[in-house]
Each structure stands twice: as structure tokens, then as C-alpha cells.
Design a protein around this motif. Structure first.
Motif, PDB file in Angstrom:
ATOM      1  N   GLU A   1       0.909  -1.106  -0.139  1.00 34.67           N
ATOM      2  CA  GLU A   1      -0.091  -0.120  -0.276  1.00 34.67           C
ATOM      3  C   GLU A   1       0.732   1.216  -0.047  1.00 34.67           C
ATOM      4  O   GLU A   1       0.524   2.224  -0.689  1.00 34.67           O
ATOM      5  N   SER A   2       2.039   1.147   0.667  1.00 41.00           N
ATOM      6  CA  SER A   2       3.007   2.465   0.603  1.00 41.00           C
ATOM      7  C   SER A   2       3.465   2.544  -0.635  1.00 41.00           C
ATOM      8  O   SER A   2       3.416   3.759  -1.077  1.00 41.00           O
ATOM      9  N   ALA A   3       3.844   1.436  -1.431  1.00 39.84           N
ATOM     10  CA  ALA A   3       4.311   1.720  -2.796  1.00 39.84           C
ATOM     11  C   ALA A   3       3.331   1.984  -3.685  1.00 39.84           C
ATOM     12  O   ALA A   3       3.381   2.872  -4.526  1.00 39.84           O
ATOM     13  N   GLU A   4       2.038   1.546  -3.398  1.00 38.08           N
ATOM     14  CA  GLU A   4       0.996   2.225  -4.104  1.00 38.08           C
ATOM     15  C   GLU A   4       0.921   3.883  -4.070  1.00 38.08           C
ATOM     16  O   GLU A   4       0.614   4.498  -5.067  1.00 38.08           O
ATOM     17  N   GLU A   5       0.782   4.065  -2.749  1.00 34.16           N
ATOM     18  CA  GLU A   5       0.581   5.460  -2.339  1.00 34.16           C
ATOM     19  C   GLU A   5       1.740   6.376  -3.085  1.00 34.16           C
ATOM     20  O   GLU A   5       1.293   7.418  -3.638  1.00 34.16           O
ATOM     21  N   LYS A   6       2.999   5.807  -2.988  1.00 36.66           N
ATOM     22  CA  LYS A   6       4.134   6.625  -3.578  1.00 36.66           C
ATOM     23  C   LYS A   6       4.305   6.666  -5.079  1.00 36.66           C
ATOM     24  O   LYS A   6       5.366   7.065  -5.637  1.00 36.66           O
ATOM     25  N   GLY A   7       3.281   5.833  -5.821  1.00 42.79           N
ATOM     26  CA  GLY A   7       3.453   5.688  -7.312  1.00 42.79           C
ATOM     27  C   GLY A   7       4.516   4.793  -7.654  1.00 42.79           C
ATOM     28  O   GLY A   7       4.811   4.956  -8.814  1.00 42.79           O
TER      29      GLY A   7
END
Ligand SMILES: Cc1ncc(COP(=O)(O)O)c(C=O)c1O
Length: 324
Positions: free
Chosen positions: A54-60
Motif C-alpha cells: 500500500e505504501s508503494a501504491e501511495e508513492k506511485g
């Protein structure tokens, strides 16, 4: 009021915290255990896998449907297999054949591509060393390039620490209520859980002592005689320098070593006395906590967590307990 989870990801977290009253019956003091095997992938790494993705998704950083890849002893891989399956990312798990086969079977069952890497000629099945880890790393790097995959890199990914600091640690503190904790002990693989949870606990309990746990045969940070690095505890004790430990030495009060025998005995006692069916690293944590209560921390409150389930070790000697 009814509450129905939309999918299994919504059930990750909020695991039980229990007092090990029967395991500690012959010593003064308490051990509190956070049962992280109450997770869909039967290990603490489900929480971390969700946080990392989810953190990788948020950071694009992660593109839609991009393959995800990770070197794993099977715990992070199982967490990632679940998270990636439900979020629509193909997942490739690269694991040493030295880890128990149940881990590979679970990852495959959750839809992962599982790549098993032969152990180094000096190694033994069931005992994964840094030489085995190097071979898995080499294969992971090749496959990362081949598939243009997103590499999780749990040994350096800040989310490994943040999960302990922002999720697991605060959850434990809330569950403890008025109870104060004097020490936290944790078996180290990447060291992410140990450092993250220690950071969180030290804010709530400024006098707490935090100890890493290492196998007596792989005592990288313990000041004792170095040996061949072979031991039974899966998921850690790789006898290598660790980024999270190196960068946070001020948080650490010391290291405790445990032998294979102590680990097996403690893991079996957890099952027999507390009906906690756990894996070897849980036994390592429980054995180390008991050492503290028998020593300098007599009468105090020690916190541990139970990283994974004993069902992932049915093929190992851990549960060789039936009469022949
Ligand atoms: C079963 C088990 N216990 C303990 C650990 C160590 O956890 P950490 O990497 O957070 O130090 C791992 C890591 O994969 C694991 O799989």
C-alpha cells in the motif's frame, strides 16, 4: 451490529495479546505474547506485506498489474502472495530449498509463482545460512530484471520498520492498558520488527530494555565465539550485518543467544502449556524471555511476539513428538 469483511485483507491486524501464565509457572515475572500467527498467511509478515504494497501504491512506485518479486524464507512471501493476489499483481517468490516445503506450498496455493533455489553445497536442509541467502539473492536479482518486477527488498525497505513502529507496536500498547513492559525481546531476521516495535515501545515505556535474539550458532551481534552459522530457526539468524540494526544501535540494550535445543524445547512447551502452536522463532523469543526472567529481570514484565504458526513446520523435526 454486524461487520462482514469485504475480503481477507481486512482481517489483517488486531491479533490477540495473551499472558503466558503456565509457561512461566516456575519463574517470577510475566511474559506477554502477541499472537501474530492469527493472520491469513499464518505469520506476522502479512501485516508488513500489506503495508509495503500500500505504501508503494501511495508513492506511485508500483504500476498497475506490475509483477512483484521478493526473496523470502516463506513468511513475507506468503503475505505478499495474499496481498498481490487480491490486489491484482502477479507475485514471484524466490526461496531457498532449505526452508520448509509448507511455505512454498502455501505461496503456490495463494497463486504465487514459486522459484526454489538449491542450497549451497556446504549447507544442510532445514538450516538456511548466509551462503544460501546469497544464492537466493542472485536469482532474485536476475528475475527482477527479466520480469521488470517491483522488488520489495524487505532487508532495506523502510516499511519493514514502519509496520512495527506505526501498527504492531501501537496495537500492543493499546491492548496492554495500564500494564507496563520492562523488556522486549525479538529474534532478528531483517531486524525490521525488532527495531520498529522497539521504537514504538520506547515512546510508551522510556525505561524499557530491548534485546535482539540470535541463534548461538549465528551470533553476528552477540559477543561470543563465532561458529559455522548453521541453526534450525527459519526466517533469520543469517549471521550478516543488517541495515536496520546498524542504523538504530542506540535503541538496543543487547543480544541474547539461544541454542537449537532451547528453541525446540520452548516451542514444544508453548504448545503443551499454552496451546500456542508456533514455529521455531517463537520458541526463540519465548526461550530468550525466560532467560531474562531467570536472570536480571526477575519479577518483571517481558513482551514477545509469536511470528508464525507451527503448521509451517510439520515437515521438520520440530513436531517429531509421537511415540515410535
Ligand atoms: C518465522 C519468522 N520469524 C522471525 C522472522 C524475523 O523477522 P524480521 O525480518 O522482522 O526480523 C521472520 C522473517 O521472515 C520469520 O519468517
Amino acid at each position: 451490529m454486524s461487520y462482514i469483511a469485504a475480503n481477507i485483507l481486512e482481517t489483517i491486524g488486531l491479533t490477540p495479546l495473551i499472558k503466558l501464565s503456565r509457561y512461566t509457572e516456575n519463574v517470577e515475572g510475566n511474559i506477554f505474547a502477541k499472537l501474530e500467527y492469527f493472520a491469513p498467511g499464518l505469520s506476522k509478515k502479512d501485516r508488513m506485506a500489506l503495508e509495503i504494497i500500500e505504501s508503494a501504491e501511495e508513492k506511485g512506485l508500483l504500476k498497475k498489474k506490475q509483477p512483484v518479486i521478493e526473496l523470502t524464507s516463506g513468511s513475507m512471501g506468503t503475505g505478499l502472495a495474499i496481498v498481490c493476489n487480491l490486489k491484482g499483481y502477479p507475485f514471484i517468490a524466490v526461496m531457498s530449498r532449505g526452508n520448509s516445503i509448507e511455505r512454498a506450498q502455501m505461496m503456490k496455493a495463494f497463486g504465487a509463482e514459486v522459484v526454489l533455489v538449491d542450497q549451497h553445497p556446504d549447507s544442510e536442509p532445514g538450516k538456511v545460512t548466509s551462503k544460501d541467502l546469497d544464492l537466493v539473492e542472485e536469482k532474485t536479482q536476475k528475475l527482477t530484471k527479466k520480469y521488470n518486477a517491483f522488488r520489495i527488498d524487505q532487508f532495506t525497505n523502510p516499511s519493514s520498520v514502519e509496520t512495527g513502529e506505526k501498527r504492531l507496536g501501537p496495537e500492543i500498547i493499546e491492548q496492554l492498558g495500564d500494564i507496563k513492559i520492562d523488556a522486549f525481546v525479538d529474534f532478528i531476521g531483517t531486524g525490521g520488527t525488532f527495531i520498529g516495535v522497539s521504537k514504538s515501545l520506547q515512546k510508551a515505556f522510556p525505561h524499557i530494555k530491548c534485546y535482539g535474539v540470535e541463534p548461538v550458532n549465528a551470533p553476528f551481534y552477540s559477543s561470543i565465539q563465532k561458529t559455522d552459522g548453521k541453526h534450525i530457526i527459519q526466517g533469520g539468524g543469517y549471521n550478516i550485518p543488517l541495515k536496520f540494526i546498524e542504523e538504530n544501535k542506540e535503541l538496543i540494550n543487547g543480544f541474547i543467544t539461544v541454542s537449537d535445543c532451547e528453541v525446540t524445547e520452548a516451542t514444544r512447551l508453548l504448545a503443551l502449556k499454552e496451546c500456542i502452536f508456533a514455529g521455531d522463532s517463537s520458541g526463540a523469543n519465548a526461550a530468550a524471555a525466560l532467560k531474562l526472567l531467570k536472570g536480571d529481570l526477575k519479577g518483571k514484565n517481558v513482551l514477545i511476539h509469536i511470528p508464525d504458526s507451527g503448521t509451517k513446520y510439520l515437515s521438520t523435526n520440530l513436531w517429531d513428538i509421537l511415540d515410535k
